[in-house]
Design an enzyme around this catalytic site. Sequence first.
Site, short mmCIF file in Angstrom:
data_model
loop_
_atom_site.label_atom_id
_atom_site.label_comp_id
_atom_site.label_asym_id
_atom_site.label_seq_id
_atom_site.Cartn_x
_atom_site.Cartn_y
_atom_site.Cartn_z
N LYS A 261 0.87 -1.19 0.00
CA LYS A 261 0.00 0.00 0.00
C LYS A 261 0.91 1.24 0.00
O LYS A 261 1.95 1.24 0.66
CB LYS A 261 -0.86 -0.04 1.26
CG LYS A 261 -1.88 1.09 1.43
CD LYS A 261 -2.72 0.83 2.69
CE LYS A 261 -3.79 1.91 2.88
NZ LYS A 261 -4.60 1.67 4.09
N SER B 122 -9.53 1.70 3.41
CA SER B 122 -8.72 2.50 2.52
C SER B 122 -7.68 1.70 1.73
O SER B 122 -7.08 2.25 0.81
CB SER B 122 -7.98 3.57 3.33
OG SER B 122 -7.13 2.96 4.27
N SER C 199 -9.65 -0.79 7.52
CA SER C 199 -9.14 -0.60 6.18
C SER C 199 -8.41 -1.78 5.56
O SER C 199 -8.04 -1.70 4.40
CB SER C 199 -8.20 0.61 6.15
OG SER C 199 -8.94 1.78 6.39
#
Lengths: 478, 485, 98
Positions: free
Chosen positions: B78, B153, B177
């Site tokens: 990420k 997210s 997330s």
Amino acid sequence: MEYEPVIGLEVHAQLLTDAKIFCGCSTKFGAAPNTHTCPVCLGMPGVLPVLNKKVVEFMMKMALATNCRINRECNFARKNYFYPDLPKGYQISQYASPPAEHGWIEVELNGWKKRIGITRIHMEEDAGKLLHDELNPVSRVDLNRTGVPLIEIVSEPDIRSAEEATAYLRRLHEILVYLEICDGNMEEGSFRCDANVSLRPAGTEAFGTRTELKNMNSFRNVQRALEYEIKRQQYVLEGGGQVIQETRLWDDTAGVTHSMRSKEDAHDYRYFPDPDLVPVVIDDAWIDAVQKTLPELPLEKRERFVRDYQIPVYDAGVLTASRALADYYEDVVRLSGQPKIASNWVMGDVLRFLNEGKRDIRECPIAPASLAEMIRLIQEGTISGKMAKEVSEEMYRSGKTPQTIIAEKGLVQITDEGALTKTIVEVIGKNPEQLAQYRGGKEKVFGFFVGQVMKATQGKANPQLINDLLKKMLAGDK
Amino acid sequence: MELYELSIHELQDKLREGETTSAEITASVFGRIDAVEKDVRAYITLMRETALAEAERADLAIRKGERGALTGIPVALKDIFCTKGVRTTCGSRILNNFIPPYDATVVEKLRAAGAVCTGKTNMDEFAMGSSTETSFFGVTRNPWDLERIPGGSSGGSAAAVAAGECIAALGSDTGGSIRQPAALCGVVGMKPTYGRVSRFGLIAFASSLDQIGPFTKDVEDCAILMNVIAGYDPRESTSVPEAVPDYRRFLGLGIEGWRVGIPKEYFIAGIDPEVEAAVRRAIRAVEGAGAKCMDVSLPHTDYCVAVYYVVAPAEASSNLARYDGVKYGFRSEGNRDLLEMYKKTRSAGFGAEVKRRIMIGTYALSSGYYDAYYRKASQVRGLIKRDFDEAFTTCDVILTPTSPTPAFRIGEKTDDPLQMYLSDIFTISANLAGIPGISVPCGYTESGLPIGVQFLAGHFQEGRLIQFASAYEKHAKIERRSPAL
Amino acid sequence: MEKIRINKEEVAYVAHLARLSFSEGETEKFTAQLNDILLYMDKLNEVDTTGVEPVTHAIARENAFREDRVVASLPAEASLANAPEARGSCFQVPKVIE
């Protein structure tokens, strides 16, 4: 109406740790800009703080030396505001939970002793340096100083005059330096002071409106700034006006304080506990361990010198100006057994040599043993006081022992009565006029004869012996 | 099956047998990226050249017999993890050009284990979101339906694993997330205990809630990744010096007699009926495996979202103050003075959701409101934590839906921030209490959208979660499908 | 009667604290959204928290220390590599207007 000043002082002291408070960068002063920085103290994305244990220990030392109570647990908080020298946009400090509180130090002023309370001591990180460009509308930022550890020492508003304030600062300063946790350099910014000043009608309890004073970078400036501000507030109040609560900067050149009109109203720092740091728990064992490392503090040392060595308060003050000097003096005392004489020599010649050579006592070429030996030689009469001056100069210059110097220079005091008598006879013989004057009642002429005998013996004769013999012989005894 | 479709352990078997090489695996993954990335848009930055070089080095190591825990396996990161020398944006314009001079601890650990890094995946800006719609770099699509969001997210990481654009990925979880996108994309996602995995180098959103965890195709892969990333880090004060067990040891053990708590507060009106049905099937599956399900109560569940949306934005408002245009990142042009620079930089550099949360957080901490909001929320947080402490005295694991709905349409919730916040309702509590949680695929909707079931356990019980999830996986035998890309 | 938790003036004040600026339209929209969110948080007042300690850390740890040892810093070029504006070896910013 008589007004009483009410003053509280906030001191920030940079700690002499090797590394910064939350990262491993060096704290050394004077490096090229941004060469003592890393992702952590630069506030880069993703970094985290870890507390330098030595900062806690140094804080504890100061807390113990100032009679504070050390709280069992303390936490760090974030003080949020925007400024280019504050890379994270917040300063890590301690707000709601200080580690040390309710201490005091004793201050001496004009023979009076007064206790000034210490509200709290806490740890925090320093910010960087902002350098304003003179010509262009830009500023430059050097972040070397961000993260240097500080302790903030807040006094109770117990101070009642500018003089008292300076005395308090000096006392705080010497404790910090004695503890070897701060170098106390006001010019370099390792010892900073802000003041809170207000006035109230004498004899009343309620506090008046206070102003905060900043930008006082020496003890003298602190005194001048406070004196000015007290007068200024008095003038305002006597004129029927109100003192405005604000921050004022001391202008050294103009000798006045200026209001710092900023666009911000009161700062809203939005303090909250820093989630990246965990509580610091200080148990009794740790406190005991740190207590054991505390040196004798300056006040106690001075009192002990006066008591045990029978020297005047002033002398004790000079001799304890630094721990190193006090230790040096005590070594000489221990080896010579003559505290008063040692005090004269150290305060006199030794300090004079060091000042002239701009050296620190730790670099003094005269070893305490040498000075002690020299004192003994004077006591024994082997050398005269005058000769000792020459010996001490040579000791400083070369670092040699007094025995070596005496041997090399052939400086041995003449104590042989016979030889001296002979010399005196010669001197008297050469100066019949002065002899007549002396016998005629002019006592001052005695000094002339002493001088002549000294000259004839190249200063090596024992002065007491010269005196005794001269008296006898000038009086006409054979 | 293509190489990119296989799991870590399956590929490790092949590598060990000499049936394939890291170069082949990596080429397969990048081939897949070339085919589907234009539709899925999982990545912000692809690291093709360095990946291929890493794969070659991995093959060399394998030939020498030096095999680390992840040697030769393509893993995506990420874009919230600092990667030395490689642009790290956090999904934001304000870090559009930021190149970190250091690696996050988890990145160092992956590298040391021999992983091949495929690239930095898309995410909601500064991890604030539940749909990966707020990224400055565009919207990531759910591989199962390109009109829908992948969750957030960590939507990019979840989608990349689901689409075969990497074998596994790392994400971060502050309010769900990792777990929510895992559920919406049909993969396994774990949020470890707070303090289990080092946060050093994780760009901070809410410091007391953030954790790092893996996205994988199955529970065994999750154990493999957890072995690599878990562990004490002296660079983080909140890192916990708790020994890391070999999480693989928990695989394949049964759950006979385990007590499973089903919190009644989590089965509320508003859950999609297909989600509820799938989760109830999961309950029957674990019962079939010998576990005993029982009611538990988590009485303060209803307050979780409110607590979270005070605490997280408050911490975030402070964490994001460093983005000021002074030292790194975006700076606006034509600033007449410092104040203008700050305001223009931050207003142009941050997106709307980030600004909204900064505003909430600043307000909650501001003078006069601190006690009413931040302090109050922190107290309720204590009660939420206590709920779990008590629940775990009566059960070993808690079972809940991960998300109240399957993946919703792109743009469906963007005008109603509060609605968006409520989609985190089942995952937020674990972050507040600091406990670990895992989301595991438990079925599909009629229209083929994945559904996830969440298991929660007490602090540092990741092993227990892996044991439970592994038993569930084995027993439920959820059909392993591939998205039709 | 509609409950207002935050008005436009407060929004402007908070925005200034956070160094953000909004257009008129944005301010209106934000004010409305923030109001909704803050009203939702009123829920927390339903909870009796007498005597409950605020929780800042989910996991209790204490005394996390580092040794007082200097570790190599970044070279200045690396510290400044991402700077939007640098001069000499310093970050450069527009001046503060007093």
